[in-house]
Write an enzyme that holds these catalytic residues in place. Structure first.
Site, mmCIF file in Angstrom:
data_model
loop_
_atom_site.group_PDB
_atom_site.id
_atom_site.type_symbol
_atom_site.label_atom_id
_atom_site.label_comp_id
_atom_site.label_asym_id
_atom_site.label_seq_id
_atom_site.Cartn_x
_atom_site.Cartn_y
_atom_site.Cartn_z
ATOM 1 N N GLY A 46 82.002 9.070 72.464
ATOM 2 C CA GLY A 46 80.792 9.201 71.665
ATOM 3 C C GLY A 46 80.480 10.658 71.390
ATOM 4 O O GLY A 46 80.901 11.548 72.136
ATOM 5 N N GLN A 51 75.631 17.856 68.982
ATOM 6 C CA GLN A 51 76.723 18.452 69.764
ATOM 7 C C GLN A 51 77.671 19.282 68.897
ATOM 8 O O GLN A 51 78.493 20.030 69.417
ATOM 9 C CB GLN A 51 77.518 17.359 70.492
ATOM 10 N N LEU A 95 80.896 15.599 76.476
ATOM 11 C CA LEU A 95 81.761 16.629 75.889
ATOM 12 C C LEU A 95 81.078 18.004 75.883
ATOM 13 O O LEU A 95 81.755 19.024 75.802
ATOM 14 C CB LEU A 95 82.165 16.241 74.455
ATOM 15 N N HIS A 136 73.386 6.942 76.031
ATOM 16 C CA HIS A 136 73.749 8.355 76.273
ATOM 17 C C HIS A 136 73.614 9.166 74.978
ATOM 18 O O HIS A 136 73.017 10.247 74.978
ATOM 19 C CB HIS A 136 75.186 8.394 76.809
ATOM 20 N N GLU A 137 74.145 8.626 73.873
ATOM 21 C CA GLU A 137 74.132 9.390 72.612
ATOM 22 C C GLU A 137 72.719 9.478 72.025
ATOM 23 O O GLU A 137 72.347 10.504 71.460
ATOM 24 C CB GLU A 137 75.109 8.790 71.597
HETATM 25 NI NI NI Z 1 77.049 13.625 75.838
#
Ligand code: NI
Length: 170
Positions: A46, A51, A95, A136-137
């Site tokens: 994801g 990000q 990430l 989470h995203e």
């Molecule tokens: Ni993340």
């Protein structure tokens, strides 16, 4: 499609709340495609737009296993409608926080409403890894990170480590 640079802790952008997307146009579709390429390249399951440094409410996901065909999901302005099921603990990585894994308990099922890459309003009922990844995203879109589930002490240790790494690299 381009691979975009992924921002890392302690980049303050990660704490920014992302803005809704007004209209699904070519620019948004290109960003979605670039984000998918970036996620597959990382590799990860994801990625949220913030990000890659863009504070807009979009995320991409693919929780398909290795050897399975790609199952890309693009969610624009996703909203959690319902959380349910038992709490489920899953070791999550991010990430933007490389080499850190944290056990996090979240509801095991989620109903989410979003706009897809074609501009269609959709509803998805997710369980398992997909339910975890969606939550989470969406946290990223609200400036929330997996380290926020830790005690302040443990969180500070990780943030300090990443600040030092960033300084050493500069
Ligand atoms: Ni993340």
């Amino acid at each position: 499609m381009s691979i975009l640079p992924i921002i890392k802790l302690p980049d303050p952008l990660l704490r920014q709340v992302s803005d809704p997307i007004e209209r699904v146009d070519d620019e948004v579709r290109k960003l979605a495609d670039d984000m998918l390429a970036t996620m597959y390249g990382a590799p990860g399951v994801g990625l949220a737009a913030i990000q890659v440094g863009i504070a807009r409410r979009m995320l991409v996901l693919d929780v398909g296993g290795e050897g399975e065909p790609d199952q890309p999901l693009v969610m624009i302005n996703p909203e959690i409608i319902k959380l349910g099921g038992a709490m489920r603990s899953y070791e999550e990585g991010c990430l933007s926080i490389p080499d850190v894994r944290i056990d996090i308990e979240r509801p095991s099922s989620v109903e989410v409403r979003y706009i897809d890459r074609d501009g269609e309003l959709r509803t998805l009922n997710a369980t398992g890894l997909l339910a975890t990844a969606v939550q989470h995203e969406i946290d990223h879109l609200n400036g929330k990170l997996i380290i926020d589930f830790l005690s302040r002490l443990k969180r500070d240790i990780i943030v300090r480590r990443f600040k030092k790494q960033a300084k050493d690299l500069a």
